[in-house]
Design a protein around this motif. Sequence first.
Motif, PDB file in Angstrom:
ATOM      1  N   ASP B  81      66.260  20.491 -28.590  1.00 30.09           N
ATOM      2  CA  ASP B  81      65.760  21.747 -29.328  1.00 30.09           C
ATOM      3  C   ASP B  81      64.314  21.421 -30.147  1.00 30.09           C
ATOM      4  O   ASP B  81      63.652  22.568 -30.054  1.00 30.09           O
ATOM      5  CB  ASP B  81      66.634  22.321 -30.120  1.00 30.09           C
ATOM      6  CG  ASP B  81      68.231  22.782 -29.518  1.00 30.09           C
ATOM      7  OD1 ASP B  81      68.164  23.082 -28.305  1.00 30.09           O
ATOM      8  OD2 ASP B  81      69.109  22.830 -30.200  1.00 30.09           O
ATOM      9  N   ASP B  82      64.413  20.345 -30.555  1.00 31.01           N
ATOM     10  CA  ASP B  82      63.061  20.205 -31.459  1.00 31.01           C
ATOM     11  C   ASP B  82      61.984  19.266 -30.993  1.00 31.01           C
ATOM     12  O   ASP B  82      60.644  19.422 -30.885  1.00 31.01           O
ATOM     13  CB  ASP B  82      63.560  19.885 -32.853  1.00 31.01           C
ATOM     14  CG  ASP B  82      64.292  21.103 -33.462  1.00 31.01           C
ATOM     15  OD1 ASP B  82      63.628  22.178 -33.549  1.00 31.01           O
ATOM     16  OD2 ASP B  82      65.345  20.694 -34.031  1.00 31.01           O
ATOM     17  N   GLY B 144      54.566  30.569 -31.990  1.00 34.46           N
ATOM     18  CA  GLY B 144      55.008  29.738 -31.206  1.00 34.46           C
ATOM     19  C   GLY B 144      54.264  28.868 -30.053  1.00 34.46           C
ATOM     20  O   GLY B 144      53.076  29.029 -30.509  1.00 34.46           O
ATOM     21  N   GLU B 221      53.117  23.749 -36.320  1.00 31.60           N
ATOM     22  CA  GLU B 221      54.744  23.966 -36.420  1.00 31.60           C
ATOM     23  C   GLU B 221      55.438  24.048 -37.556  1.00 31.60           C
ATOM     24  O   GLU B 221      56.040  24.934 -38.112  1.00 31.60           O
ATOM     25  CB  GLU B 221      55.652  22.891 -35.934  1.00 31.60           C
ATOM     26  CG  GLU B 221      55.312  22.892 -34.277  1.00 31.60           C
ATOM     27  CD  GLU B 221      56.192  21.462 -33.782  1.00 31.60           C
ATOM     28  OE1 GLU B 221      56.281  21.193 -32.612  1.00 31.60           O
ATOM     29  OE2 GLU B 221      56.646  20.585 -34.425  1.00 31.60           O
ATOM     30  N   SER B 225      56.172  28.629 -36.145  1.00 35.43           N
ATOM     31  CA  SER B 225      57.181  28.092 -35.190  1.00 35.43           C
ATOM     32  C   SER B 225      58.625  28.562 -35.503  1.00 35.43           C
ATOM     33  O   SER B 225      58.918  28.856 -36.385  1.00 35.43           O
ATOM     34  CB  SER B 225      56.953  26.619 -35.024  1.00 35.43           C
ATOM     35  OG  SER B 225      57.600  26.243 -33.744  1.00 35.43           O
ATOM     36  N   THR B 226      59.535  28.482 -34.221  1.00 31.07           N
ATOM     37  CA  THR B 226      60.786  28.755 -34.440  1.00 31.07           C
ATOM     38  C   THR B 226      61.541  27.566 -34.123  1.00 31.07           C
ATOM     39  O   THR B 226      62.648  27.536 -34.409  1.00 31.07           O
ATOM     40  CB  THR B 226      61.355  29.669 -33.745  1.00 31.07           C
ATOM     41  OG1 THR B 226      60.734  29.814 -32.398  1.00 31.07           O
ATOM     42  CG2 THR B 226      60.716  31.288 -34.162  1.00 31.07           C
ATOM     43  N   ASN B 227      60.945  26.594 -33.636  1.00 28.86           N
ATOM     44  CA  ASN B 227      61.374  25.293 -33.277  1.00 28.86           C
ATOM     45  C   ASN B 227      60.542  23.866 -33.473  1.00 28.86           C
ATOM     46  O   ASN B 227      59.063  24.183 -33.646  1.00 28.86           O
ATOM     47  CB  ASN B 227      62.177  25.061 -31.887  1.00 28.86           C
ATOM     48  CG  ASN B 227      61.370  25.495 -30.898  1.00 28.86           C
ATOM     49  OD1 ASN B 227      60.038  25.382 -31.202  1.00 28.86           O
ATOM     50  ND2 ASN B 227      62.036  25.335 -29.683  1.00 28.86           N
ATOM     51  N   TYR B 231      58.908  22.230 -37.755  1.00 24.66           N
ATOM     52  CA  TYR B 231      59.480  23.201 -38.115  1.00 24.66           C
ATOM     53  C   TYR B 231      60.909  22.869 -39.043  1.00 24.66           C
ATOM     54  O   TYR B 231      61.473  23.416 -40.009  1.00 24.66           O
ATOM     55  CB  TYR B 231      60.024  24.204 -37.010  1.00 24.66           C
ATOM     56  CG  TYR B 231      60.904  25.366 -37.269  1.00 24.66           C
ATOM     57  CD1 TYR B 231      60.517  26.580 -37.839  1.00 24.66           C
ATOM     58  CD2 TYR B 231      62.373  25.098 -36.578  1.00 24.66           C
ATOM     59  CE1 TYR B 231      61.550  27.520 -38.257  1.00 24.66           C
ATOM     60  CE2 TYR B 231      63.128  25.964 -37.145  1.00 24.66           C
ATOM     61  CZ  TYR B 231      62.951  27.224 -37.700  1.00 24.66           C
ATOM     62  OH  TYR B 231      63.868  28.197 -38.014  1.00 24.66           O
ATOM     63  N   GLN B 232      61.455  21.834 -38.086  1.00 19.22           N
ATOM     64  CA  GLN B 232      62.739  21.175 -38.697  1.00 19.22           C
ATOM     65  C   GLN B 232      62.494  20.521 -40.047  1.00 19.22           C
ATOM     66  O   GLN B 232      63.255  20.725 -40.952  1.00 19.22           O
ATOM     67  CB  GLN B 232      63.032  20.088 -37.800  1.00 19.22           C
ATOM     68  CG  GLN B 232      64.239  20.616 -36.603  1.00 19.22           C
ATOM     69  CD  GLN B 232      65.189  21.192 -37.339  1.00 19.22           C
ATOM     70  OE1 GLN B 232      65.906  20.901 -38.402  1.00 19.22           O
ATOM     71  NE2 GLN B 232      65.612  22.481 -36.821  1.00 19.22           N
ATOM     72  N   MET B 235      62.059  23.737 -42.768  1.00 19.86           N
ATOM     73  CA  MET B 235      63.377  23.981 -42.924  1.00 19.86           C
ATOM     74  C   MET B 235      64.210  23.150 -43.866  1.00 19.86           C
ATOM     75  O   MET B 235      65.050  23.465 -44.944  1.00 19.86           O
ATOM     76  CB  MET B 235      64.140  24.394 -41.542  1.00 19.86           C
ATOM     77  CG  MET B 235      63.641  25.318 -40.702  1.00 19.86           C
ATOM     78  SD  MET B 235      63.017  26.778 -41.720  1.00 19.86           S
ATOM     79  CE  MET B 235      64.665  27.552 -42.073  1.00 19.86           C
TER      80      MET B 235
END
Lengths: 274, 283
Positions: B81-82, B144, B221, B225-227, B231-232, B235
């Motif tokens: 996913d990332d 994205g 990111e 970004s959403t991934n 992004y991680q 978050m």
Amino acid sequence: MLDVTGISHTYGSGAKTHTALGDITFSVEKGEIVCIVGPSGCGKSTLLRAISGLLPPTAGESRFMGERITEVPHDLAFVFQEYSKSLFPWLTVRGNVAFPLKARGMSRRQRHEVVDEALGWVGLADAVEKYPWQLSGGMQQRVAIARALVCQPALLMMDEPFASVDAQTRAELEDLLLRVRREYDTTVLLVTHDIDESVYLSDRVLVLSKAPSTVVSTLTVSLGAERDQITTKETDDFVHLRGEVARLLRYGTAGVHDEVHEVKQAVPVEAVAE
Amino acid sequence: MTVTERKEKKVTPDTRARRGRAIGFLGKWAVFAGFIAAWQVATTLAEAPYFPTPSTIGETMVDLWLSGPASQLWLSDAVFDDVVPSLLRLLGGWAAAGVVGVVLGLMMGRSEKLYDYFSPTISFLRSVPPPALLPVFLVLFPIGTPMQLATIIFGVIWPVLLNTIDGAHTLDETVVETTRSMRLSKPRFLATVVLPAALPKIFAGLRVSLSLALILMVISELVGSTNGIGYQMIMAQRDFSLPKMWAGIVLLGILGYVLNVLLLVIQNRVIGWHTRSKSLTGR
């Protein structure tokens, strides 16, 4: 085969102009080896470039098999003094020699054969898979010669081809060139500053004056097709001719100059080495 | 070792060189291990929540990315996913910039006219710090992947382009003159003569670009970004899961290192002739 008419070349513009080539006219017949000698800085290399289409001349024209040269003709190959720069370091010896054939769309198998033959001919059959920079200077120049010959050019132009190798190698390469001429009937126009070399190799020697250079004299060399580094250079004809060329380079005329003061005033020329 | 011993043992230059390399290899990794150990000790002693110990970070990394089922080679879903999207953007953007940069560079390096026309524009564009364009790209492109690719490509193309121009421009005149009589078409000349001759400089540009691409991937990111790894990380920071954030930092370090090593391997394959000819002729 090659007719040069009134070629002249001037570098730069305004106050900084330098006329390298005066007004040069000569021709080369098929199968001949013609050497151009001249004092250093007389524009020998410029002449070769201006004739061949590498450099547009300021005036005059050259015709190759009747056609006016505007860009380098297909049937003309070059060998330059700087073999280390003119060979491609990213290709093996085989790749280098095959390069012009590949550009002409020759098939892989045929290329292989032709290259093997050419390299065998210049005595490099064992170095096929090596890279140019793994070879000695003389061997590199052999590769460059093989690459020039592989397309069987009608005219081979050589710009001081043996000036960067040692004397022994130079003699070997000179004999290789004579062998090429005998075997393939290649026409050669060679620029050199070495008087002995010019006489030893040629059918005719063109002697240039210093810049703006013109053809001072054309000497016919009748030493026959078979020449030998030792015996040919001992003959009266050879000794006489080399003296003649040296005198032309020094005084611009072929007459004998006895007076010492005149010798002293003469412009030093590059009779021995550059 | 005494004098007599040294005499008995014949040390050839070859074995000496090999021994030297082995010592060098052990030495540099010993220093690295020392660095990790010092980091461990310092963070253990400090007990600061913002600075988790390397062992905690390591555990978090295993948890995050290496806890998947055997069918996925133990890679967790988070990898797919990332990490994978991040890598794809990074490599995709870098490769696109590389291709465009090399093609344009070869043409501009061999054409005085093209170069004269475009050099002021290029000098201006490359002087703009790529992150400064993020606000523009955020508006111009969908958030994205498109926006991130744009950022990476715009940011990393310059070292490749300029190095290629330089490499193509400084092609030796003897080579040009030699090939003139071979009557090569322009594209063929560029591809078979100029390109290989410029490769050493192109690779130097590609390496700079690759590290730049990693930076720009993360930055893009972080903001839009959403991934992705960046992004991680952002978050995790917002959740105060600091070991997770640090795991991202360490992963980026590893990625940068591995990518550079891979590129060096490729470089040695492609332009080995260059390094070997240099070391042989000393030029």
